[in-house]
Design a protein around this motif. Structure first.
Motif, PDB file in Angstrom:
ATOM      1  N   ASP B  32       0.830  -1.205   0.000  1.00  0.00           N
ATOM      2  CA  ASP B  32       0.000   0.000   0.000  1.00  0.00           C
ATOM      3  C   ASP B  32       0.866   1.258   0.000  1.00  0.00           C
ATOM      4  O   ASP B  32       0.548   2.238  -0.678  1.00  0.00           O
ATOM      5  CB  ASP B  32      -0.931  -0.005   1.221  1.00  0.00           C
ATOM      6  N   ASP B  33       1.928   1.206   0.767  1.00  0.00           N
ATOM      7  CA  ASP B  33       2.852   2.349   0.782  1.00  0.00           C
ATOM      8  C   ASP B  33       3.367   2.617  -0.629  1.00  0.00           C
ATOM      9  O   ASP B  33       3.451   3.767  -1.077  1.00  0.00           O
ATOM     10  CB  ASP B  33       4.040   2.059   1.708  1.00  0.00           C
ATOM     11  N   ILE B  34       3.718   1.540  -1.295  1.00  0.00           N
ATOM     12  CA  ILE B  34       4.214   1.687  -2.666  1.00  0.00           C
ATOM     13  C   ILE B  34       3.132   2.316  -3.537  1.00  0.00           C
ATOM     14  O   ILE B  34       3.390   3.226  -4.323  1.00  0.00           O
ATOM     15  CB  ILE B  34       4.638   0.307  -3.221  1.00  0.00           C
ATOM     16  N   LYS B  35       1.940   1.816  -3.369  1.00  0.00           N
ATOM     17  CA  LYS B  35       0.822   2.364  -4.132  1.00  0.00           C
ATOM     18  C   LYS B  35       0.691   3.870  -3.884  1.00  0.00           C
ATOM     19  O   LYS B  35       0.485   4.654  -4.817  1.00  0.00           O
ATOM     20  CB  LYS B  35      -0.460   1.639  -3.699  1.00  0.00           C
ATOM     21  N   ASP B  36       0.806   4.236  -2.619  1.00  0.00           N
ATOM     22  CA  ASP B  36       0.702   5.652  -2.277  1.00  0.00           C
ATOM     23  C   ASP B  36       1.744   6.475  -3.014  1.00  0.00           C
ATOM     24  O   ASP B  36       1.468   7.577  -3.486  1.00  0.00           O
ATOM     25  CB  ASP B  36       0.880   5.827  -0.757  1.00  0.00           C
ATOM     26  N   ILE B  37       2.938   5.934  -3.068  1.00  0.00           N
ATOM     27  CA  ILE B  37       3.993   6.688  -3.747  1.00  0.00           C
ATOM     28  C   ILE B  37       3.660   6.852  -5.222  1.00  0.00           C
ATOM     29  O   ILE B  37       3.834   7.927  -5.788  1.00  0.00           O
ATOM     30  CB  ILE B  37       5.356   5.984  -3.578  1.00  0.00           C
ATOM     31  N   TYR B  38       3.168   5.797  -5.820  1.00  0.00           N
ATOM     32  CA  TYR B  38       2.767   5.915  -7.220  1.00  0.00           C
ATOM     33  C   TYR B  38       1.682   6.987  -7.368  1.00  0.00           C
ATOM     34  O   TYR B  38       1.718   7.799  -8.297  1.00  0.00           O
ATOM     35  CB  TYR B  38       2.256   4.574  -7.755  1.00  0.00           C
ATOM     36  N   ALA B  39       0.749   6.972  -6.443  1.00  0.00           N
ATOM     37  CA  ALA B  39      -0.324   7.964  -6.503  1.00  0.00           C
ATOM     38  C   ALA B  39       0.239   9.371  -6.372  1.00  0.00           C
ATOM     39  O   ALA B  39      -0.150  10.292  -7.099  1.00  0.00           O
ATOM     40  CB  ALA B  39      -1.347   7.690  -5.397  1.00  0.00           C
ATOM     41  N   GLU B  40       1.163   9.505  -5.454  1.00  0.00           N
ATOM     42  CA  GLU B  40       1.784  10.811  -5.235  1.00  0.00           C
ATOM     43  C   GLU B  40       2.521  11.246  -6.500  1.00  0.00           C
ATOM     44  O   GLU B  40       2.419  12.407  -6.929  1.00  0.00           O
ATOM     45  CB  GLU B  40       2.765  10.701  -4.058  1.00  0.00           C
ATOM     46  N   ALA B  41       3.265  10.334  -7.072  1.00  0.00           N
ATOM     47  CA  ALA B  41       4.001  10.640  -8.292  1.00  0.00           C
ATOM     48  C   ALA B  41       3.037  11.052  -9.404  1.00  0.00           C
ATOM     49  O   ALA B  41       3.280  12.022 -10.132  1.00  0.00           O
ATOM     50  CB  ALA B  41       4.832   9.441  -8.719  1.00  0.00           C
ATOM     51  N   LYS B  42       1.965  10.318  -9.470  1.00  0.00           N
ATOM     52  CA  LYS B  42       0.960  10.639 -10.483  1.00  0.00           C
ATOM     53  C   LYS B  42       0.405  12.032 -10.242  1.00  0.00           C
ATOM     54  O   LYS B  42       0.244  12.827 -11.168  1.00  0.00           O
ATOM     55  CB  LYS B  42      -0.163   9.606 -10.420  1.00  0.00           C
ATOM     56  N   GLY B  43       0.127  12.327  -8.978  1.00  0.00           N
ATOM     57  CA  GLY B  43      -0.387  13.634  -8.614  1.00  0.00           C
ATOM     58  C   GLY B  43       0.583  14.757  -8.950  1.00  0.00           C
ATOM     59  O   GLY B  43       0.187  15.900  -9.200  1.00  0.00           O
ATOM     60  N   THR B  44       1.854  14.426  -8.934  1.00  0.00           N
ATOM     61  CA  THR B  44       2.879  15.418  -9.269  1.00  0.00           C
ATOM     62  C   THR B  44       3.029  15.566 -10.777  1.00  0.00           C
ATOM     63  O   THR B  44       3.786  16.390 -11.254  1.00  0.00           O
ATOM     64  CB  THR B  44       4.229  14.987  -8.649  1.00  0.00           C
ATOM     65  N   GLY B  45       2.351  14.705 -11.491  1.00  0.00           N
ATOM     66  CA  GLY B  45       2.382  14.842 -12.940  1.00  0.00           C
ATOM     67  C   GLY B  45       3.155  13.765 -13.670  1.00  0.00           C
ATOM     68  O   GLY B  45       3.267  13.805 -14.891  1.00  0.00           O
ATOM     69  N   PHE B  46       3.688  12.820 -12.924  1.00  0.00           N
ATOM     70  CA  PHE B  46       4.443  11.769 -13.603  1.00  0.00           C
ATOM     71  C   PHE B  46       3.518  10.678 -14.126  1.00  0.00           C
ATOM     72  O   PHE B  46       2.417  10.473 -13.602  1.00  0.00           O
ATOM     73  CB  PHE B  46       5.471  11.140 -12.652  1.00  0.00           C
ATOM     74  N   ASP B  47       4.022   9.978 -15.096  1.00  0.00           N
ATOM     75  CA  ASP B  47       3.272   8.866 -15.666  1.00  0.00           C
ATOM     76  C   ASP B  47       3.735   7.578 -14.981  1.00  0.00           C
ATOM     77  O   ASP B  47       4.860   7.125 -15.140  1.00  0.00           O
ATOM     78  CB  ASP B  47       3.543   8.802 -17.170  1.00  0.00           C
TER      79      ASP B  47
END
Lengths: 83, 83, 83, 83
Positions: B32-47
DNA sequence: ATTGCGGTTTTTGCCC
DNA sequence: GGGCAAAAACCGCAAT
């Protein structure tokens, strides 16, 4: 999209990636621990495949389980398999 | 196989299962932590798909090197060179 | 062990590999066909997961199946899960 | 879901399953052929593990190229270049 | 002969 | 719901 590669976006990307990689290592460590326990259980005489089934069953809501079983029975019936 | 259900084997089984379930929870937490990071990255504009690809590519060289070494060993073995 | 790389052994090796690769392609083709049928069945309203279970069950000897179920029940009982 | 067990749905289900089982047999036949070749190669003195490695390595470049192209597309996409 | 191990294939769960 | 990554089952091999 952050496309200034030389700027802060590249740093952020690097940071994200390293955080993820770090966590994936931790995850792998735990997976190894789990494997060890299965090995230990097997050494004690238990059937690990069944243990996996049990754990899998405990995860699912009872209702859902019964639904799948019902559907399976239905299909069996349709196929003339022993009910 | 321990078949005295009411006896100590049942306890052991229970213990194994609970240990595994405990670790699986931990593992899930990290996932889940990993998922959160992906979400955060996505929120920052990354693909995120690209990030996954990058991580996968970074993982590969490690594995690949080991594989190549293994193959080299196999060749040596096949050629009768002392291992 | 054939180690005269320039000689006939190399040829034989090449031949083995090509025959295997050819068959693996065929195998993959069939696997794709199977996938198509599952897709079609799904499109008709069937639950592919259950179909897979059915096919899996039809493969195993009934005795073996019952044995596993018995063991599962035993474990459940030992864990106090609903029997 | 088709639930008229006695009706046409049962027939369709039966048909799907039989088609799948038929194809799986074919697939197994090919898998056995592959196995035979490995056995033959082994009997000729080759190391099957090495052969497997070689086939795996030969497969990789194909897949890898496709993967790299996919990644390239992703980058283009991420950079806003028209796809 | 039996059992553990490594690798391959199949299944499951997840994210989009 | 469809495609993709992770987990699990399966199989042959090897070592004892």
């Amino acid at each position: 999209m952050p496309d200034d590669v030389g700027g802060i976006a590249a740093e952020r990307l690097k940071s994200f990636i390293e955080r993820i990689e770090r966590l994936e290592e931790e995850k792998k460590g735990i997976a190894d621990d789990i494997k060890d326990i299965y090995a230990e259980a097997k050494g004690t005489g238990f059937d690990t495949k069944i243990i996996r089934q049990i754990i899998s069953l405990r995860k699912r809501p009872r209702e859902e389980r019964q639904e799948m079983e019902a559907l399976l029975d239905l299909y069996k019936q349709a196929l003339g398999m022993d009910v």
